[in-house]
Design a protein around this motif. Structure first.
Motif, short mmCIF file in Angstrom:
data_model
loop_
_atom_site.label_atom_id
_atom_site.label_comp_id
_atom_site.label_asym_id
_atom_site.label_seq_id
_atom_site.Cartn_x
_atom_site.Cartn_y
_atom_site.Cartn_z
N GLY A 174 0.80 -1.21 0.00
CA GLY A 174 0.00 0.00 0.00
C GLY A 174 0.83 1.27 0.00
O GLY A 174 0.50 2.25 -0.67
N TRP A 175 1.94 1.26 0.73
CA TRP A 175 2.80 2.45 0.76
C TRP A 175 3.62 2.57 -0.51
O TRP A 175 3.93 3.68 -0.95
CB TRP A 175 3.68 2.43 2.02
CG TRP A 175 2.89 2.81 3.24
CD1 TRP A 175 2.14 1.98 4.01
CD2 TRP A 175 2.76 4.11 3.81
NE1 TRP A 175 1.53 2.69 5.03
CE2 TRP A 175 1.90 4.00 4.94
CE3 TRP A 175 3.28 5.36 3.49
CZ2 TRP A 175 1.55 5.09 5.73
CZ3 TRP A 175 2.94 6.46 4.29
CH2 TRP A 175 2.09 6.31 5.39
N ILE A 176 3.97 1.45 -1.15
CA ILE A 176 4.56 1.52 -2.49
C ILE A 176 3.54 2.14 -3.44
O ILE A 176 3.88 3.00 -4.26
CB ILE A 176 4.96 0.11 -2.99
CG1 ILE A 176 6.19 -0.40 -2.24
CG2 ILE A 176 5.24 0.13 -4.50
CD1 ILE A 176 6.55 -1.84 -2.56
N GLY A 177 2.28 1.72 -3.31
CA GLY A 177 1.22 2.27 -4.14
C GLY A 177 1.06 3.77 -3.96
O GLY A 177 0.82 4.50 -4.93
N LEU A 178 1.21 4.25 -2.73
CA LEU A 178 1.14 5.68 -2.48
C LEU A 178 2.23 6.41 -3.25
O LEU A 178 1.99 7.45 -3.88
CB LEU A 178 1.26 5.97 -0.99
CG LEU A 178 1.33 7.46 -0.59
CD1 LEU A 178 0.06 8.19 -0.99
CD2 LEU A 178 1.58 7.60 0.91
N GLY A 179 3.45 5.86 -3.21
CA GLY A 179 4.54 6.47 -3.96
C GLY A 179 4.25 6.52 -5.45
O GLY A 179 4.52 7.53 -6.12
N ALA A 180 3.66 5.44 -5.98
CA ALA A 180 3.32 5.39 -7.40
C ALA A 180 2.26 6.42 -7.75
O ALA A 180 2.34 7.10 -8.79
CB ALA A 180 2.85 3.98 -7.76
N VAL A 181 1.23 6.54 -6.92
CA VAL A 181 0.15 7.50 -7.16
C VAL A 181 0.69 8.93 -7.14
O VAL A 181 0.31 9.77 -7.96
CB VAL A 181 -0.97 7.31 -6.13
CG1 VAL A 181 -1.97 8.46 -6.20
CG2 VAL A 181 -1.69 5.98 -6.36
N LEU A 182 1.58 9.22 -6.21
CA LEU A 182 2.17 10.56 -6.13
C LEU A 182 2.99 10.87 -7.38
O LEU A 182 2.98 12.01 -7.87
CB LEU A 182 3.05 10.67 -4.88
CG LEU A 182 2.33 10.66 -3.53
CD1 LEU A 182 3.32 10.60 -2.39
CD2 LEU A 182 1.42 11.89 -3.39
N MET A 183 3.69 9.89 -7.91
CA MET A 183 4.48 10.10 -9.11
C MET A 183 3.61 10.29 -10.35
O MET A 183 3.96 11.03 -11.27
CB MET A 183 5.42 8.91 -9.33
CG MET A 183 6.59 8.83 -8.36
SD MET A 183 7.79 10.19 -8.56
CE MET A 183 7.39 11.20 -7.15
N LEU A 184 2.45 9.63 -10.38
CA LEU A 184 1.57 9.69 -11.54
C LEU A 184 0.72 10.95 -11.57
O LEU A 184 0.49 11.54 -12.62
CB LEU A 184 0.64 8.47 -11.57
CG LEU A 184 1.15 7.21 -12.26
CD1 LEU A 184 0.22 6.05 -11.99
CD2 LEU A 184 1.26 7.44 -13.77
N GLY A 185 0.18 11.35 -10.45
CA GLY A 185 -0.78 12.45 -10.41
C GLY A 185 -2.19 11.95 -10.68
O GLY A 185 -2.42 10.78 -10.98
N ALA A 186 -3.14 12.86 -10.57
CA ALA A 186 -4.56 12.51 -10.69
C ALA A 186 -4.95 12.26 -12.14
O ALA A 186 -4.30 12.74 -13.08
CB ALA A 186 -5.41 13.63 -10.11
#
Length: 429
Positions: A175-187
């Motif tokens: 889940g925290w890896i996923g957070l890093g990925a979401v932050l890198m991608l943007g909305a």
């Protein structure tokens, strides 16, 4: 008798591996039911492709990183006929199969957060790195003997960090890896208006979403119970605690989420995520409380991420896996205590330190992997590709090809196909 016992252990962990393998179809349908129609095919292809890449990465690199064992030896050695490295009757091979399905859960978790706008090939690259190097490093620290982590924990707190079935090792880290990925991608495009208001994107198919949650919930009893890894260590306590946590998550998400079907089905998963760590040491009432807290926490955090923080985590993987896994690590150190009816042998301080280490490790890994890939290759679809949808842009076919031709008001047919560049999607998103 020894041969029979070993054979039973092989069958036991093989059945667990098959049940967790089935959970990956649950990940797929949970994502299919949540994303828009134009991204459903991509969700299906992404999960199964990530599983294939994960298996190879874990076989050739990851398992050795975690446990120091290589499979590049003769088959007679692998089945225990020669040497002492591998167990008899191929026990270590099915153990690898079981743990590989756990490892493959990392990209499956991340997939839900980055849905609808991530490039396909760079995601496969991320999967190889995460399952080959990042995840197994922390797995080996907790479940193996790597880097002296558990020795350090035992010296500091008197007991090692306890994570029976992966609330932290698998779910929080994922889940925290996923957070890093979401932050890198943007909305996603159009997710938020210029004034910051959220644009609603309802799930495309509640029955598929529910099917995914049910498949995951059923498979979870293999995920948790079979984490004993031998028939002699199996415990009915793990099974009943998993059940109680699932029920607790359903009821609190039903209440806090005001009957929303997406929250209710994910609430079951939130409870199961949270109970993994302490399912072998908690009293069933402690497991019920753990699941109940997780279900309510998921609803609150999902809404907070989407509405207040503008964190476009499509399936809420940080809230569901990252934070409920985090809470599960802490809960093990609380409800596992004898004073609260648990089995004992745990320390709240050890759980707090180990859990926070897992979250920090996952976030750092996610930012590093996805940040690096973003700089080197790009990790996001173009605006045109995202608008058309990942199905047509990447796979050249939608989930509902009969809708690929629609009629204008003037009666002229419009073909929607990505071969000459993405246009408007059939679903009209």
């Amino acid at each position: 008798m020894e041969t029979t016992k070993t054979g039973v252990d092989v069958l036991f962990i093989l059945l667990g591996a098959v049940m967790v393998l089935a959970m990956h179809s649950g990940f797929a349908f949970l994502e299919v039911g949540t994303v828009r129609k134009k991204n459903q095919v991509n969700a299906l292809v992404k999960i199964i492709s990530d599983f294939a890449v994960s298996t190879l990465a874990y076989f050739f690199v990851g398992y050795s990183v975690a446990y120091g064992t290589s499979f590049l030896v003769g088959a007679d050695v692998l089945v225990g006929k020669t040497g002492t490295t591998f167990g008899a009757q191929g026990y270590d091979l099915v153990k690898f199969f079981f743990l590989a399905t756990f490892a493959a859960a990392i990209p499956a978790i991340v997939s839900g957060g980055i849905a609808e706008r991530a490039k396909f090939n760079t995601q496969l690259m991320a999967t190889a790195i995460l399952v080959g190097l990042v995840y197994p490093t922390f797995e080996g620290m907790v479940w193996g003997t790597r880097l002296g982590f558990q020795d350090m924990m035992k010296n500091a707190f008197g007991v090692p960090f306890h994570d029976f079935a992966g609330s932290v090792v698998v779910h929080a880290v994922g889940g925290w890896i996923g957070l890093g990925a979401v932050l890198m991608l943007g909305a996603r495009l159009g997710r938020y208006r210029k004034d910051g208001r959220l644009v609603a994107v309802p799930p495309s198919n509640i029955p598929f979403l529910a099917l995914g949650a049910w498949v995951l919930s059923v498979g979870w009893f293999g995920f948790n119970v079979m984490s004993a890894q031998t028939i002699a260590e199996i415990s009915g306590l793990v099974a009943i605690n998993s059940l109680m946590a699932m029920v607790g998550g359903i009821l609190t998400s039903l209440l806090v989420g005001r009957n929303d079907p997406g929250f209710v089905h994910n609430g079951a998963l939130a409870g199961l995520v949270a109970v993994c760590a302490g399912s072998d040491v908690m009293h069933p009432l402690g497991a019920l409380a753990t699941g109940g807290i997780a279900g309510a926490m998921f609803v609150w955090l999902f809404n907070l991420c989407q509405n207040k923080w503008h964190l476009d985590d499509v399936l809420g993987v940080w809230a569901l896996h990252g934070m409920c896994g985090l809470m599960g690590g802490f809960a093990c150190g609380l409800f596992g205590l004898e004073a609260l009816g648990g089995m004992g042998g745990v320390s709240f301080a050890a759980q707090a330190v180990g859990t926070l280490c897992g979250a920090a490790f996952g976030l750092a890994g996610g930012l590093a992997v996805y940040g690096g890939l973003k700089a080197a290759f790009g990790i996001r679809l173009s605006d045109e590709e995202e608008f058309a949808g990942a199905d047509l842009s990447i796979h050249q076919i939608g989930a509902y090809p009969e809708e690929a031709t629609t009629m204008h008001d003037d009666g002229l047919a419009m073909s929607v196909h990505a071969s000459n560049g993405p246009k408007r999607s059939a679903a009209g998103y």
